[in-house]
Design a protein around this motif. Structure first.
Motif, short mmCIF file in Angstrom:
data_model
loop_
_atom_site.label_atom_id
_atom_site.label_comp_id
_atom_site.label_asym_id
_atom_site.label_seq_id
_atom_site.Cartn_x
_atom_site.Cartn_y
_atom_site.Cartn_z
N LYS A 1 15.48 2.94 -3.52
CA LYS A 1 15.29 2.04 -4.66
C LYS A 1 16.40 2.23 -5.69
O LYS A 1 16.94 1.25 -6.23
CB LYS A 1 13.93 2.32 -5.30
N GLN B 1 5.82 -10.30 0.48
CA GLN B 1 5.45 -9.13 -0.31
C GLN B 1 6.61 -8.13 -0.38
O GLN B 1 6.85 -7.52 -1.43
CB GLN B 1 4.21 -8.46 0.28
N GLU B 2 7.32 -7.96 0.72
CA GLU B 2 8.48 -7.06 0.72
C GLU B 2 9.52 -7.55 -0.29
O GLU B 2 10.07 -6.77 -1.07
CB GLU B 2 9.08 -6.96 2.12
N GLN C 1 8.61 -6.82 -3.79
CA GLN C 1 8.83 -5.42 -4.18
C GLN C 1 10.26 -5.22 -4.68
O GLN C 1 10.49 -4.49 -5.65
CB GLN C 1 8.52 -4.49 -3.01
N GLY D 1 2.04 -0.92 -0.23
CA GLY D 1 2.92 -1.04 -1.38
C GLY D 1 4.25 -0.34 -1.25
O GLY D 1 4.95 -0.13 -2.25
N ILE E 1 8.22 0.13 0.32
CA ILE E 1 9.36 -0.52 0.96
C ILE E 1 9.51 0.16 2.32
O ILE E 1 9.64 1.39 2.39
CB ILE E 1 10.63 -0.39 0.10
#
Length: 450
Positions: free
Chosen positions: A36, A90-91, A94, A352, A354
């Motif tokens: 991230k 959804q990915e 994120q 939730g 990655i």
């Protein structure tokens, strides 16, 4: 034709260098927090100006093509579409949550598997979410891979509505005997239909994927394929070497006895290249050809050609973000690959997370060697020599041999691949690759050069 003795000598396993280091040599110093942070830094440094390119992996196919080395899931049950599309959305969400603005979008490529396994309505849901949550850059490039047998007019129309104007059709070969062996049945009439429909709807670039070295393939059968291709005249042609890896793909064992030998296989490529030149195509780089006014050739002339996991591209974006199971991301500072199987990928998304399972953090030497190898593969030439500590005696010895064999030319400040050396460009890159040289599994992972 390439020298037979050199073919025998250099027909060895080697990476295709869509990344450096190649995936099997990644250091896997990646976890959720590190990835991230690397993405946020990359977007700050490059994404705000260059934008983000997306590769979206859609893995489902209705039948198995035995030559294929892609990550795929064989099923005829289309109820898998919406849950999978929801996972990708959804990915993406994120990643959106990591940024302080709508990301700038420089391109989308839908790959597979078979992207047109998904219905137009399912693709519409996905693309509305992706495009609607980003800012599209001027001249953004949207492309997809289509199977001629199931790419409908409705698919083409829907994708064109969302800005897609490039399509790549997996042809491989038109000979019925070859098609039967590789379990890829598609009549010429169907390919003609989707090609004409694409042009009617305004697609600016059509690519055909062709493969040489397939079972039962001969110069005569290949000539028939090229004659059919010439009547449709796609803007680009990718003429790939068949990668025989039966240990990884057991279905390939069924036709081992019918594969051309290395000399016959090379003859298929050399003659195919002659036919392509006669048809008006020029060589872009490894395996890729285009008509003279194509943007890829313009980029090659202007030394702006780039190569990544999708092959040669004109994109200037340093951020290629992969969404979907097994998708690979290249964000300059690091690489990462998602969970390969559908169910673990979706479970990670549901939790939730990655869904990265492995990756590589680039150090300064990696970035330097990546630049050198990309220059060699894209431009046939690179600034030379690099940092002294990268040029070990064993590397210099290999380069001296290449130079004596006429495969490369080394000048005061450059290294150049000669015309004689073009078939062996992967060998030259491999000689510069310290990860490959240090690996004990290097012969088990990659396809042969020829």
């Amino acid at each position: 034709m390439a020298n037979p003795a050199l073919i025998r000598k250099y027909n060895v396993p080697a990476p295709r260098y869509t990344s450096f280091p190649a995936v099997p040599f990644w250091n896997n110093k990646i976890n959720q927090d590190i990835w991230k942070k690397a993405f946020i830094n990359a977007y700050r440094d490059f994404g705000q100006s260059e934008g983000v390119s997306l590769y979206i992996h859609l893995p489902f196919c209705e039948s198995l093509c035995t030559y294929c080395g892609c990550n795929k899931r064989i099923t005829k049950y289309h109820r898998v579409e919406i849950p999978y599309v929801s996972s990708i959305m959804q990915e993406w969400s994120q990643y959106l949550g990591l940024l302080k603005e709508k990301p700038k979008l420089s391109g989308i490529h839908l790959g597979g598997g078979t992207p047109t396994f998904f219905s137009p309505s399912s693709l519409d849901i996905l693309l509305k979410h992706i495009i609607g949550s980003s800012v599209q850059k001027k001249n953004a490039a949207f492309s997809f891979e289509g199977h001629p047998n199931n790419t409908t007019y409705q698919h083409l129309k829907l994708l064109a509505k969302h800005g897609f104007d490039r399509v790549s059709y997996g042809i491989q070969d038109f000979d019925p005997h070859v098609q039967k062996a590789i379990h890829r049945f598609q009549p010429f009439e169907k390919v003609k239909e989707v090609t004409e429909s694409s042009r009617m709807l305004g697609y600016q670039s059509i690519n055909f994927d062709l493969i040489y070295g397939l079972p039962h393939q001969t110069l005569n059968t290949l000539k028939g394929t090229f004659q059919k291709v010439s009547t449709l005249f796609p803007e680009r042609i990718a003429f790939y070497s068949y990668a025989h890896l039966p240990s990884a793909f057991p279905s390939q064992k069924s036709y081992e006895a019918f594969l051309p030998n290395e000399q016959e296989k090379r003859a298929l490529y050399e003659q195919g290249k002659i036919w392509l030149n006669e048809m008006g195509y020029e060589e872009v780089g490894m395996d890729h050809f285009a008509l003279k006014n194509d943007p890829l050739l313009k980029a090659k002339r202007e030394k702006t050609l780039h190569r990544n996991f999708m092959g040669y591209t004109t994109s200037t974006s340093k951020i290629l973000l992969g969404l979907g199971c097994s998708a690979i991301s290249d964000i300059h500072y690091a690489y990462a690959q998602n969970e390969k199987m559908v169910e673990p990928y979706q479970k990670a998304i549901f939790n939730g997370d990655i869904p990265v399972i492995k990756g590589h953090l680039q150090n300064d030497n990696d970035l330097l060697l990546k630049t050198i190898i990309l220059n060699i593969i894209c431009n046939g030439k690179t600034i030379w020599p690099p940092k002294p500590d990268l040029l070990q005696p064993a590397v210099q010895e290999k380069l001296n041999t290449f130079q004596q064999e006429g495969l490369i030319e080394i000048g005061p400040n450059y290294l150049r691949i000669t015309e004689r050396g073009k078939p062996f460009v992967r060998n030259v890159c491999k000689a510069l690759d310290p990860y490959f040289q240090a690996s004990e599994k290097k012969g088990q992972t990659f396809s042969q050069v020829i």
